[in-house]
Design an enzyme around this catalytic site. Structure first.
Site, PDB file in Angstrom:
ATOM      1  N   CYS A 130       0.836  -1.201   0.000  1.00 38.32           N
ATOM      2  CA  CYS A 130       0.000   0.000   0.000  1.00 38.32           C
ATOM      3  C   CYS A 130       0.873   1.255   0.000  1.00 38.32           C
ATOM      4  O   CYS A 130       1.538   1.532  -0.985  1.00 38.32           O
ATOM      5  CB  CYS A 130      -0.962  -0.033   1.191  1.00 38.32           C
ATOM      6  N   HIS A 239      -3.574  -5.633   1.166  1.00 34.32           N
ATOM      7  CA  HIS A 239      -2.864  -5.851   2.430  1.00 34.32           C
ATOM      8  C   HIS A 239      -2.808  -7.323   2.833  1.00 34.32           C
ATOM      9  O   HIS A 239      -3.660  -7.779   3.600  1.00 34.32           O
ATOM     10  CB  HIS A 239      -3.550  -5.062   3.547  1.00 34.32           C
ATOM     11  N   GLU A 241      -0.919  -8.636   4.966  1.00 35.09           N
ATOM     12  CA  GLU A 241      -0.643  -8.770   6.402  1.00 35.09           C
ATOM     13  C   GLU A 241      -1.911  -8.767   7.247  1.00 35.09           C
ATOM     14  O   GLU A 241      -1.863  -9.082   8.434  1.00 35.09           O
ATOM     15  CB  GLU A 241       0.342  -7.678   6.867  1.00 35.09           C
TER      16      GLU A 241
END
Lengths: 278, 92
Positions: A130, A239, A241
């Site tokens: 990002c 994302h 994560e």
């Protein structure tokens, strides 16, 4: 608010690592305004690596990096997105060291630990997520740039992606063509580059992730993530994560919030470090 | 103090979502005379002392390397703000 909050932190200290299986030491950079550094560090630990906090103003950047096997530049709003997203962060002292290390100019370490690529010309694996992706394009480690989403809305949704390139340091645990679902949350997520650059990315197989099920932000050719020619630098807008732990990820076929498709990014780099080239 | 103005615009071939949104809002307020809008940015660099050729060169370099991203933006103007223009903007 209450004492309970300090007694029961939802996100652990970087140093309280779980069982470290691989010996892979992965730096996670924090700029002023970075939001997802703790999530990225947690993803590293869940993948079997050791997360090492890196402060953007680290004066001995090259030395700090020489003790690491990979670096993640996480998402957020570094410097409040002032000027352009990622533009100010690109000039942080640590970024010069990361740019050099990603290009293969690593200090060959006498301190090369197990699995460290010390001494080789291989570039340091670097992942930008990002805002981290935006920083990598501003740093010219990856081509193109991001502008505001086509509809100008801040998007926050689960997003299906196709892994187009499974040979990079960050995607080798996937198979090419595999579809994964991870959260997408950004306002400046529209990937743009000139036609020549886009043709080169396509021709050389550098498009790493593509949006499927509709293009959410107007990105050219549905591009969600790209890599450099060496495959050590990868940037993506969604994302991974945030999709590494059952109960906290996107909805999946198994049930609500059980999606952990993002974990493969982090196990990929751990495997790259442990196993050398694929 | 003398001021150097730097104007940056999105490249013509780059879609400008903000400009498009502004263009959509204009007729809703009764401003119907405009076909499209593109939004750029203006920087004002204040100089201590004289604007030398060296300072101006620095401004041009900063405009290319930091103030704009050449992938998506063009530097369309780097100029010293004249005294009269400064007075005008202060009295306006």
């Amino acid at each position: 608010m209450t004492a309970q909050n300090t007694e029961l932190p939802l996100i652990g200290d970087y140093s309280t690592a779980g069982p470290v299986l691989s010996g892979a030491r992965i730096g996670v950079v924090t700029f002023p305004g970075t939001l997802d550094d703790r999530d990225a560090a947690r993803a590293v630990r869940l993948a079997g690596g050791e997360a090492v906090a890196l402060w953007h103003a680290e004066p001995e950047g090259a030395a700090a990096l020489s003790a690491l096997d990979a670096v993640i530049i996480p998402g957020g709003f570094s410097y409040g997105d002032y000027l352009r997203a990622g533009a100010i962060a690109r000039f942080a002292p640590l970024m010069d060291a990361i740019i050099a290390a990603a290009g293969g100019n690593r200090r060959s370490g006498n301190d090369a630990g197990p699995g460290t690529l010390g001494g080789s010309a291989a570039g340091l694996p670097v992942l930008g997520i990002c805002n981290g992706f935006q920083i990598l394009t501003e740093s010219h480690l990856l081509p193109g740039s991001m502008i505001k989403n086509e509809n100008l809305k801040f998007l926050c949704q689960d997003q299906a992606l196709r892994v187009e390139n499974s040979t990079t340091a960050w995607t080798r645990e996937f198979t090419a063509g595999e579809e994964i679902t991870v959260p997408l949350k950004n306002q400046d997520g529209q990937y743009v580059a000139d036609e020549k650059t886009l043709d080169r990315l396509e021709g050389e197989g550098l498009v790493t992730f593509r949006y499927v099920g509709g293009n959410p932000n107007g990105s050219r050719r549905d591009i969600a993530g790209i890599t450099n020619a060496a495959g050590n630098v990868v940037g993506l807008m969604p994302h991974p994560e945030h999709a590494v732990e059952p109960g906290f990820g996107p909805d999946s076929a198994e049930g609500m919030r059980l999606g952990t498709d993002g974990l493969g990014i982090f196990t990929s780099v751990v495997a790259s470090i442990a196993g050398g080239s694929k | 103090m003398p001021t150097i103005v730097v104007d940056v615009m999105p490249k013509p071939e780059i879609l400008d979502p903000q400009g498009k949104a502004i263009a959509g809002a204009l007729p809703r307020l009764g401003f119907t005379g405009f076909a499209s809008v593109r939004q750029g940015r203006r920087f004002e660099l204040t100089v201590e002392g004289e604007v030398t050729e060296d300072v101006l060169a620095q401004a041009r370099k900063a405009a290319e390397e930091l103030l704009s991203n050449p992938v998506i933006e063009d530097v369309v103007n780097v100029a010293v703000l004249t005294e009269s223009a400064q007075d005008e903007s202060q009295s306006a």
